[in-house]
Scaffold this active site. Sequence first.
Site, PDB file in Angstrom:
ATOM      1  N   LYS A  87      12.163   1.161   5.578  1.00  0.00           N
ATOM      2  CA  LYS A  87      10.822   1.195   6.186  1.00  0.00           C
ATOM      3  C   LYS A  87       9.748   1.095   5.106  1.00  0.00           C
ATOM      4  O   LYS A  87       8.801   0.313   5.231  1.00  0.00           O
ATOM      5  CB  LYS A  87      10.663   2.517   6.958  1.00  0.00           C
ATOM      6  CG  LYS A  87       9.221   2.873   7.282  1.00  0.00           C
ATOM      7  CD  LYS A  87       9.100   4.212   7.971  1.00  0.00           C
ATOM      8  CE  LYS A  87       9.040   5.414   7.061  1.00  0.00           C
ATOM      9  NZ  LYS A  87       7.745   5.702   6.442  1.00  0.00           N
ATOM     10  N   ASN A  88       9.896   1.884   4.035  1.00  0.00           N
ATOM     11  CA  ASN A  88       8.838   1.949   3.031  1.00  0.00           C
ATOM     12  C   ASN A  88       8.783   0.708   2.133  1.00  0.00           C
ATOM     13  O   ASN A  88       7.884   0.581   1.302  1.00  0.00           O
ATOM     14  CB  ASN A  88       8.969   3.222   2.185  1.00  0.00           C
ATOM     15  CG  ASN A  88       8.594   4.459   3.002  1.00  0.00           C
ATOM     16  OD1 ASN A  88       8.046   4.345   4.103  1.00  0.00           O
ATOM     17  ND2 ASN A  88       8.896   5.641   2.480  1.00  0.00           N
ATOM     18  N   ARG A 111      10.175   6.840  14.104  1.00  0.00           N
ATOM     19  CA  ARG A 111       9.264   6.165  13.170  1.00  0.00           C
ATOM     20  C   ARG A 111      10.033   5.629  11.965  1.00  0.00           C
ATOM     21  O   ARG A 111       9.629   4.627  11.378  1.00  0.00           O
ATOM     22  CB  ARG A 111       8.188   7.136  12.664  1.00  0.00           C
ATOM     23  CG  ARG A 111       7.151   7.478  13.694  1.00  0.00           C
ATOM     24  CD  ARG A 111       6.021   8.242  13.057  1.00  0.00           C
ATOM     25  NE  ARG A 111       5.580   7.563  11.845  1.00  0.00           N
ATOM     26  CZ  ARG A 111       5.055   8.170  10.790  1.00  0.00           C
ATOM     27  NH1 ARG A 111       4.892   9.477  10.792  1.00  0.00           N
ATOM     28  NH2 ARG A 111       4.677   7.492   9.731  1.00  0.00           N
ATOM     29  N   ASP A 168      11.347  12.647  -0.236  1.00  0.00           N
ATOM     30  CA  ASP A 168      11.738  12.260   1.125  1.00  0.00           C
ATOM     31  C   ASP A 168      13.162  12.711   1.473  1.00  0.00           C
ATOM     32  O   ASP A 168      13.620  12.495   2.597  1.00  0.00           O
ATOM     33  CB  ASP A 168      11.594  10.737   1.312  1.00  0.00           C
ATOM     34  CG  ASP A 168      10.130  10.304   1.281  1.00  0.00           C
ATOM     35  OD1 ASP A 168       9.251  11.170   1.426  1.00  0.00           O
ATOM     36  OD2 ASP A 168       9.872   9.094   1.102  1.00  0.00           O
ATOM     37  N   ARG A 189      -3.298  14.020   1.559  1.00  0.00           N
ATOM     38  CA  ARG A 189      -3.050  12.603   1.310  1.00  0.00           C
ATOM     39  C   ARG A 189      -4.321  11.770   1.141  1.00  0.00           C
ATOM     40  O   ARG A 189      -4.621  10.882   1.949  1.00  0.00           O
ATOM     41  CB  ARG A 189      -2.184  12.006   2.417  1.00  0.00           C
ATOM     42  CG  ARG A 189      -0.830  12.661   2.504  1.00  0.00           C
ATOM     43  CD  ARG A 189       0.058  12.014   3.508  1.00  0.00           C
ATOM     44  NE  ARG A 189       0.786  10.880   2.944  1.00  0.00           N
ATOM     45  CZ  ARG A 189       1.780  10.268   3.568  1.00  0.00           C
ATOM     46  NH1 ARG A 189       2.161  10.659   4.744  1.00  0.00           N
ATOM     47  NH2 ARG A 189       2.396   9.264   3.010  1.00  0.00           N
ATOM     48  N   CYS A 234      -2.572  14.368   7.131  1.00  0.00           N
ATOM     49  CA  CYS A 234      -1.389  14.293   7.987  1.00  0.00           C
ATOM     50  C   CYS A 234      -0.573  15.551   7.742  1.00  0.00           C
ATOM     51  O   CYS A 234      -0.925  16.367   6.892  1.00  0.00           O
ATOM     52  CB  CYS A 234      -0.580  13.045   7.712  1.00  0.00           C
ATOM     53  SG  CYS A 234       0.384  13.143   6.244  1.00  0.00           S
ATOM     54  N   ARG A 242      -0.301   5.882   8.242  1.00  0.00           N
ATOM     55  CA  ARG A 242      -1.110   5.826   7.023  1.00  0.00           C
ATOM     56  C   ARG A 242      -0.870   4.558   6.207  1.00  0.00           C
ATOM     57  O   ARG A 242      -1.753   4.086   5.507  1.00  0.00           O
ATOM     58  CB  ARG A 242      -0.783   7.030   6.147  1.00  0.00           C
ATOM     59  CG  ARG A 242      -1.320   8.325   6.644  1.00  0.00           C
ATOM     60  CD  ARG A 242      -1.034   9.390   5.626  1.00  0.00           C
ATOM     61  NE  ARG A 242      -1.439   8.956   4.308  1.00  0.00           N
ATOM     62  CZ  ARG A 242      -2.637   9.155   3.792  1.00  0.00           C
ATOM     63  NH1 ARG A 242      -3.537   9.810   4.465  1.00  0.00           N
ATOM     64  NH2 ARG A 242      -2.928   8.703   2.584  1.00  0.00           N
ATOM     65  N   ILE A 301       5.443  16.892  -4.900  1.00  0.00           N
ATOM     66  CA  ILE A 301       4.663  15.708  -4.494  1.00  0.00           C
ATOM     67  C   ILE A 301       3.653  16.056  -3.391  1.00  0.00           C
ATOM     68  O   ILE A 301       2.482  15.717  -3.491  1.00  0.00           O
ATOM     69  CB  ILE A 301       5.591  14.567  -3.992  1.00  0.00           C
ATOM     70  CG1 ILE A 301       6.689  14.268  -5.013  1.00  0.00           C
ATOM     71  CG2 ILE A 301       4.766  13.318  -3.643  1.00  0.00           C
ATOM     72  CD1 ILE A 301       6.236  13.655  -6.305  1.00  0.00           C
TER      73      ILE A 301
END
Length: 424
Positions: free
Chosen positions: A22-23, A403, A311, A126, A121, A97, A333
Amino acid sequence: MVKIKVYGNQKVEGVIPISGAKNAALPLMAASILSNNGLKLKNVPPLLDVDNMLCLLENLGVICQVDQENTFANSISLKTDAIYNFLAPYDMVKKMRASILVLGSLLARYGRCKVSLPGGCAIGVRPIDLHLKGMEALGAKVELRDGYICASTDKGLRGVEYKFPIVTVTGTENIMMAATLAEGTTVLKNSAQEPEVVDLANCLNKMGAKISGQGTKVISIKGVSDLHWTEHNVLPDRIEAGSYMIAAGITKGCIDLQGGNFRELLPAFIEKMKQVGLTFCDIDGGIRVQTTGALEPACINTAPHPGFPTDLQAQTMAMLCIVNGESYITENIWENRFMHAAELARMGADITLTGHTARIRGVPLLHGAPVMSTDLRASFSLLLAALAAKGESIVDRVYHLERGYCCIVEKLARCGVVIDKIKH
Ligand code: EPU
């Protein structure tokens, strides 16, 4: 799907094909705007966030055609010669985002754009200040008006040396995209080294960009006047792979993950998992991960790539909850990425939070409970805990999972796992 019912004490055993990341897919889709000639992306995961990005691109005037490659992948053709709109509205940006990624490509190709400020979020404030400072360094005029970023350039963007004060993944991607069409050479220091940044740079180079140093802290971009059509395979999703590795760990199962070189994509994570007691062996087209003996507690610090990925922090915490001894996780992070801790505690986990650090005291068993997802990775951590727990759990708000995890119920079913989707 609104909720899922998860039966506990299940072992995850089988083969899981890993989808495209996805990223990586989201910035690649935004990169299509840089060229008049379109872009074809293959191995794109069928996910809600990808649909959201398609909506945003269509709203700008990109003609998008989606074709199914197989159950777990689409190919997307993006035709970009008729862009007429330079506005990314609040209604779209608030859903995702990563919409901010159209800023760099619109500005570089059309010299103007108006993009809604994304706002906060669940996992943290962020900000996007570093994206904006980078654009200004390239010569753009940036103003914030009525909740929107209004960016423009009179004479086009020009190459510059810019050092990110902290590592930002989408910030690096945004400025790198903008710099591909700038006049002269841009040198980005303290850049993100994530594989998704490298994938984007590689695709841009196939389109005719002149980028070097991707995957290191210093990226050089020699501006070109235009880019051409290409076809690109989205790289495999290392976070999806890592999440299923933990599924093998927490359920004492064995999973063959297909579709990538995960040792290369997840160096620090796999090293840490080996210390915890998971075993890895290379197989044709992927890696086998399994757990046979007792697991050991761990001390984990999240960090930008090549460090331990934030993540995978929530999923790892779920596993450490049932590992005998004391484990520590420090999240470096995101300032608010421990919301899963309270939900795991509802299942019997013993977690104490002090600032950015969680102390996890292993308990022999978690118990099924109704729990609530708060964000994408937290949702997966609750699913993992529920699979290993005693009894049934209901995980609410699982739209978060949709998502970012492709066909999760179907993939787990291939490994003998029974999960019921609850539609309302
Ligand atoms: N930051 C700033 N100013 C900026 C940009 C970032 O202060 O202008 C701060 C952030 O607040 C954060 C840190 O810098 O504390 C790192 O943020 P980064 O910009 O790297 O995050 P991102 O690009 O918004 C991407 C992934 C995230 C992942 C992070 C870190 C995408 C679409 N998102 O976000 O993925 O956690 O990098 O690796 O690529 C997820 O997939 O669940 C997810 C949240």
